[in-house]
Motif scaffolding. Sequence first.
Motif, mmCIF file in Angstrom:
data_model
loop_
_atom_site.group_PDB
_atom_site.id
_atom_site.type_symbol
_atom_site.label_atom_id
_atom_site.label_comp_id
_atom_site.label_asym_id
_atom_site.label_seq_id
_atom_site.Cartn_x
_atom_site.Cartn_y
_atom_site.Cartn_z
ATOM 1 N N LEU A 1 0.670 -1.660 0.249
ATOM 2 C CA LEU A 1 0.110 0.462 0.096
ATOM 3 C C LEU A 1 0.566 1.312 -0.076
ATOM 4 O O LEU A 1 0.747 2.013 -0.829
ATOM 5 C CB LEU A 1 -0.573 0.095 1.349
ATOM 6 N N SER B 1 2.449 1.533 -3.684
ATOM 7 C CA SER B 1 1.572 1.849 -4.491
ATOM 8 C C SER B 1 1.414 3.390 -3.619
ATOM 9 O O SER B 1 1.038 4.137 -5.014
ATOM 10 C CB SER B 1 -0.165 1.446 -4.100
ATOM 11 N N GLY B 2 0.936 4.092 -3.145
ATOM 12 C CA GLY B 2 0.769 5.449 -2.700
ATOM 13 C C GLY B 2 1.744 6.345 -2.714
ATOM 14 O O GLY B 2 1.281 7.382 -4.508
ATOM 15 N N ALA C 1 -4.411 10.357 -3.565
ATOM 16 C CA ALA C 1 -3.974 9.328 -3.510
ATOM 17 C C ALA C 1 -2.833 9.106 -1.865
ATOM 18 O O ALA C 1 -2.783 7.831 -1.201
ATOM 19 C CB ALA C 1 -3.277 8.861 -4.812
ATOM 20 N N THR D 1 -3.733 5.855 0.963
ATOM 21 C CA THR D 1 -2.750 4.373 0.975
ATOM 22 C C THR D 1 -1.561 4.807 2.468
ATOM 23 O O THR D 1 -1.892 3.753 2.877
ATOM 24 C CB THR D 1 -1.631 4.032 0.067
ATOM 25 N N ASP D 2 -1.686 6.035 2.906
ATOM 26 C CA ASP D 2 -1.105 6.034 3.971
ATOM 27 C C ASP D 2 -1.672 5.597 4.874
ATOM 28 O O ASP D 2 -0.993 5.515 5.976
ATOM 29 C CB ASP D 2 -0.556 7.508 4.218
ATOM 30 N N CYS E 1 -1.848 2.285 5.196
ATOM 31 C CA CYS E 1 -0.209 1.273 5.216
ATOM 32 C C CYS E 1 -0.222 1.291 6.446
ATOM 33 O O CYS E 1 0.965 0.337 7.429
ATOM 34 C CB CYS E 1 0.581 2.103 3.917
#
Length: 112
Positions: free
Chosen positions: A19, A22-23, A39, A43-44, A47
Amino acid sequence: MAFIIDALSWACLILGSFLGISGAIGIFSFKEFYSRVQAASVTDTLCVFFIMLGLILQAGFTLISVKLILAVFLLWLTGPLATHALVRSAYLTGLKPKLSITRKEAAKRGQS
């Protein structure tokens, strides 16, 4: 039992790393500021959760796991707030979101 906890821990660590990567890819692939921030923010948050969960599973029930839970709480609280403050300040200073089509084009498409 230890094998199951280790497997779950590594699965969480790998998922959290995926993740995070991907971020980072989302930050570089999107062209607009607001898309990049979205984004990174989404994702953060996930993650952090999965990586910390993997570390908590590795640590067991100790003082370290309590500290990790507090860190997750603080990061979950401050991450979205920081993103909101960043987006709001960008919008108030004049950075408007770019739409893929204008309102006039959307009105023409609706009438056709």
